[in-house]
Scaffold this active site. Structure first.
Site, short mmCIF file in Angstrom:
data_model
loop_
_atom_site.label_atom_id
_atom_site.label_comp_id
_atom_site.label_asym_id
_atom_site.label_seq_id
_atom_site.Cartn_x
_atom_site.Cartn_y
_atom_site.Cartn_z
N ASP A 187 -17.23 6.83 -1.88
CA ASP A 187 -15.99 6.70 -1.11
C ASP A 187 -15.72 8.08 -0.52
O ASP A 187 -16.35 9.08 -0.92
CB ASP A 187 -14.85 6.26 -2.06
N CYS A 202 -16.11 1.29 0.49
CA CYS A 202 -14.93 0.49 0.87
C CYS A 202 -14.55 0.70 2.33
O CYS A 202 -13.88 -0.15 2.90
CB CYS A 202 -13.76 0.81 -0.06
N ARG A 242 -13.18 -8.79 1.59
CA ARG A 242 -11.76 -8.53 1.31
C ARG A 242 -10.95 -9.80 1.58
O ARG A 242 -10.06 -10.17 0.80
CB ARG A 242 -11.23 -7.39 2.20
N GLN A 298 -9.84 -4.18 -3.52
CA GLN A 298 -11.16 -3.78 -3.02
C GLN A 298 -12.24 -4.15 -4.04
O GLN A 298 -13.33 -4.58 -3.69
CB GLN A 298 -11.17 -2.27 -2.76
N HIS A 352 -7.33 0.71 -6.51
CA HIS A 352 -7.51 -0.14 -5.32
C HIS A 352 -8.13 -1.46 -5.81
O HIS A 352 -9.28 -1.78 -5.51
CB HIS A 352 -8.42 0.57 -4.31
N ARG A 371 0.87 -1.19 0.00
CA ARG A 371 0.00 0.00 0.00
C ARG A 371 0.90 1.22 0.00
O ARG A 371 1.66 1.45 0.95
CB ARG A 371 -0.91 0.00 1.24
N1 NVA Z 1 -9.94 6.54 -1.54
C1 NVA Z 1 -9.60 6.14 -0.19
C2 NVA Z 1 -9.77 4.67 -0.01
C3 NVA Z 1 -9.51 4.18 1.39
C4 NVA Z 1 -9.58 2.70 1.53
C5 NVA Z 1 -8.15 6.53 0.09
O1 NVA Z 1 -7.30 6.36 -0.79
O2 NVA Z 1 -7.89 7.02 1.19
N1 CP Z 2 -11.10 -0.32 2.40
C1 CP Z 2 -9.84 -0.35 2.86
O1 CP Z 2 -8.88 -0.53 2.11
O2 CP Z 2 -9.73 -0.18 4.21
P1 CP Z 2 -8.41 0.08 5.03
O3 CP Z 2 -7.89 1.44 4.63
O4 CP Z 2 -8.83 0.04 6.47
O5 CP Z 2 -7.41 -0.98 4.70
#
Ligand code: NVA
Ligand code: CP
Length: 307
Positions: A224, A264, A292, A131, A128, A101
């Site tokens: 989101d 998500c 997930r 997800q 992502h 990540r």
């Molecule tokens: N769009 C959000 C998704 C979090 C799982 C982010 O990147 O923070």
């Molecule tokens: N949806 C998701 O990726 O959650 P986290 O940021 O908690 O991993």
């Protein structure tokens, strides 16, 4: 050849279907497949915070017979002190997969270029894709099919989730509608990929500013956060820009009566979605979060046995 999963279209539509079918089977029999028996280790690297991704990958690797190795990048040499290429060259001597990540999509691309084990994007600024496997699994569970259904993504069209929604849903033969202010457009490479898949499956890709047009008759409504990780300083401007893009129960009335709501998570009630929607009868967000685990186990099995 080693397979990586850096964006939704790194697999074919047929492979996406295969992974989802496997996820359904593995959800019913969670400990039956052990491609990581040994135990072999999987590196889970985090440059951003996480709850679901960290837990679902940790539990998933353990369920597959393996050992999850969590690396908070700030506590490692990766980044300021050691290059991505050198990190890949060291990790692939010891682990069977690398899950990362991070911020730039080019980071995971560079890791994959130098890694002899699968690299999985567990969220970048651009995509992502893990997800989306979970979200498609949830839609299939709730509505019994994917192809031909219509999904409306409402909110930040320039986000990782919007890009992944466009590509992954078009791959699944779904109609995808994105409602977003003009200034928050998806990546052109995501839009063109989605349009190519949609042409093949005769489905529709729509990008509009109009929330009502996107939501009318939709089978799946998704949103989101308006402020993704790394954009915290833009909060005030973004909250103003996305005014009118909150998924409310009034707007949900426009969707199909059997529509499901997905997010998500983490969710910000009162901003991108109202509490009576995310906590209401259309919401499938807790199944989505659980999925997930199942979807990623199937993905890891696929990548580990395709190499
Ligand atoms: N769009 C959000 C998704 C979090 C799982 C982010 O990147 O923070
Ligand atoms: N949806 C998701 O990726 O959650 P986290 O940021 O908690 O991993």
């Amino acid at each position: 050849m080693v397979r990586h999963f850096l964006r939704d279209d790194d697999i074919t539509p047929a492979e996406q279907q295969r992974i989802l079918d496997l996820a359904i089977a593995m959800k019913a029999d969670p400990y039956g497949l052990k491609p990581l028996a040994g135990p072999q280790s999987v590196a889970l690297i985090f440059d951003k915070t996480s709850t679901r991704t960290r837990v679902s990958f940790s539990v998933g690797v353990a369920d597959l017979g393996g050992n999850p190795l969590i690396i908070q990048s700030g506590e490692s040499q990766l980044g300021a002190k050691e290059s991505i290429a050198d990190t890949a060259r060291v990790l692939d001597r010891m682990v069977s997969a690398i899950v990362w990540r991070t911020f730039a999509q080019s980071n995971v691309e560079e890791m994959a270029e130098h890694s002899r084990v699968p690299v999985i994007n567990s969220l970048t600024d651009d995509f992502h894709p893990c997800q989306l496997l979970a979200d498609l699994l949830t839609v299939h569970e709730r509505l019994g099919r994917l192809a031909g259904l219509t999904v409306a993504f409402v909110g930040d069209g320039s986000s990782n989730m919007a890009n992944s929604y466009l590509v992954a849903c078009a791959m699944a033969g779904m109609n995808v509608r994105l409602a977003t202010p003009t200034k928050y457009q998806p990546l052109s490479s995501a839009l063109s990929s989605a349009r190519e898949f949609a042409t093949k499956s005769q489905s529709e890709v729509m990008v509009t500013e109009n929330v009502r047009d996107a939501m009318t008759g939709a089978d799946v409504v998704v949103t989101d956060t308006w402020i993704s990780m790394g954009q915290e300083s833009e909060k005030e401007a973004r909250v103003a820009d996305f005014s009118g893009y909150t998924v409310t129960s009034d707007l949900m009335e426009l969707a199909d009566p059997a529509a499901i709501f997905l997010h998500c998570l983490p969710a910000y009630r009162g901003y991108e979605v109202d509490a009576d929607v995310i906590d209401g009868p259309h919401s499938a967000v807790w199944d989505e979060a659980e999925n997930r685990l199942h979807a990623q186990k199937a993905l890891m099995h696929f990548l580990l046995t395709s190499a």
